[in-house]
Design an enzyme around this catalytic site. Structure first.
Site, PDB file in Angstrom:
ATOM      1  N   GLU A 165       0.821  -1.217   0.000  1.00 11.60           N
ATOM      2  CA  GLU A 165       0.000   0.000   0.000  1.00 11.60           C
ATOM      3  C   GLU A 165       0.853   1.263   0.000  1.00 11.60           C
ATOM      4  OE1 GLU A 165      -2.693   0.420   3.323  1.00 11.60           O
ATOM      5  OE2 GLU A 165      -3.638   2.181   2.455  1.00 11.60           O
TER       6      GLU A 165
ATOM      7  N   LYS B 273      -2.472  -1.855  -3.225  1.00 11.69           N
ATOM      8  CA  LYS B 273      -3.523  -1.027  -2.622  1.00 11.69           C
ATOM      9  C   LYS B 273      -3.149   0.445  -2.769  1.00 11.69           C
ATOM     10  CE  LYS B 273      -6.059  -0.242   1.688  1.00 11.69           C
ATOM     11  NZ  LYS B 273      -6.709  -0.892   2.818  1.00 11.69           N
TER      12      LYS B 273
HETATM   13  P1  13P Z   1      -9.278   4.259   4.170  1.00 15.28           P
HETATM   14  O1  13P Z   1     -10.085   3.482   3.181  1.00 15.28           O
HETATM   15  O2  13P Z   1     -10.078   4.699   5.355  1.00 15.28           O
HETATM   16  O3  13P Z   1      -8.471   5.341   3.525  1.00 15.28           O
HETATM   17  O4  13P Z   1      -8.199   3.273   4.799  1.00 15.28           O
HETATM   18  C1  13P Z   1      -7.940   2.056   4.270  1.00 15.28           C
HETATM   19  C2  13P Z   1      -6.678   1.550   4.826  1.00 15.28           C
HETATM   20  O5  13P Z   1      -6.546   0.380   5.090  1.00 15.28           O
HETATM   21  C3  13P Z   1      -5.561   2.485   5.022  1.00 15.28           C
HETATM   22  O6  13P Z   1      -4.399   1.773   5.329  1.00 15.28           O
END
Ligand code: 13P
Length: 331
Positions: free
Chosen positions: A181, A223
């Site tokens: 991510e 992500k």
């Molecule tokens: P949000 O969808 O609230 O931005 O967060 C998702 C998430 O896992 C951030 O690490």
């Protein structure tokens, strides 16, 4: 090299595909203890391990969740807690048809001499922790790098790409699918072009590092953020966000990546579901696309619950409605 895994575990590619295909997505319920405690207190709920557990059980056991949710990301605290009937959260999650995942980074610190740019920590001892999580049923993990458009540098992108790649390689070594991510925040007052430039820097560095670390791209889930103007700026139409996001991803993400699961980034549920629907509708995409939303799925449920057992059914209905909107966007 030998692995510590039972041979019957599905392949990384199979798990990554299961997480991101079939009109389902991932529920991010992995807020750290301080963040979750703050969110509880914002709703007038005294923060405690029990309150955090009760809230996560409410989410996981919402009727019909697995029709829309392929996996749930848990925090270390929840991963070791039990639902009311005594099953550990990972076991209950699998029983409900939702793959359990674990957030393994330990948060961010400023990088010295980088103008406020952040590095995500948590590599020390990670191999042993992953082994323990795998033995306790984790199918996948998550590590989040955080970039602010005002402070991102080439160095901070490479440094975070490097730790994401080391994390991803370790996950795969332990039979766990890494969710990778790189989160370019939508705080600030930037336009969509600034988000595009920063996202290109972050993703380019990331995929160079994943390649250097010999990470098997067929066994990861990416992500990313949607490429948008800041939350304070005039919003862009969903078609523009989808086209710009797709342009950035096509320029940086190899087709070997099976699935991309977007974070919601603080955008309202309907807005971010419209972004996702427009992106999903683009013909010829090389990867599956779905959601891995946190706030966009859970905020209404937390507010509705307000810590009162009498509100559990209504809170679960609020969660399921948001999960339904997100799932509809990828069907
Ligand atoms: P949000 O969808 O609230 O931005 O967060 C998702 C998430 O896992 C951030 O690490």
């Amino acid at each position: 090299m030998t692995t510590t895994l039972p041979t019957e575990r599905p392949s990384l590619a199979t798990i990554a595909h299961q997480l991101t295909s079939g009109g389902r997505g991932i529920l991010a319920a992995d807020e750290s203890i301080p963040t979750m405690s703050q969110r509880l207190e914002n709703e007038g709920i005294p923060a405690s391990a029990t309150a955090r557990r009760d809230y996560r059980e409410l989410l996981l056991t919402a009727p019909g969740l697995s029709d829309m949710i392929s996996g749930i990301i848990l925090s270390d605290e929840t991963f070791g807690q039990h639902v009311a009937d005594g099953r550990a959260f990972p076991e209950a999650s699998r029983d409900l048809g939702v793959l359990p995942g674990i957030k393994v980074d330990t948060g961010t610190k400023p990088l010295p001499w980088q103008g406020g740019a952040l590095i995500t920590e948590g590599l020390d001892g990670l191999g042993a922790r992953l082994q323990s999580y795998a033995e306790r049923g984790a199918a996948f993990a998550k590590w989040r790098a955080v970039f602010d458009i005002r402070t991102i540098t080439g160095y901070s992108a490479r440094a975070n790409g490097h730790v994401l790649a080391r994390y991803a390689a370790l996950c795969q070594r332990h039979g766990i699918v890494p969710i990778v991510e790189p989160d370019v925040l939508c705080t600030g007052d930037h336009d969509i072009d600034a988000s595009k430039r920063a996202s290109l820097v972050a993703l380019t560095a990331l995929f160079e590092q994943l390649d250097d670390a010999s990470v098997d791209l067929s066994g990861i889930v990416l992500k990313p953020n949607f490429v948008t103007p800041s939350l304070e700026a005039a919003p862009a139409p969903a078609a523009t966000v989808a086209a710009t996001t797709y342009e950035v991803l096509r320029a940086t993400v190899p087709a070997a990546v099976p699935g991309i699961a977007f974070l919601s980034g603080g955008h309202p549920t309907a807005t971010v579901c419209a972004f996702l629907g427009a992106l999903h509708a683009i013909a010829g995409r090389p990867w599956d696309v779905t959601f891995s939303f946190g706030r966009a799925l859970v905020s209404a449920a937390l507010h509705t619950w307000a810590g009162d057992p009498a509100n559990v059914v209504a809170a679960q209905a609020a969660l399921v409605a948001n999960c339904g909107s997100a799932a509809d966007a990828v069907r």
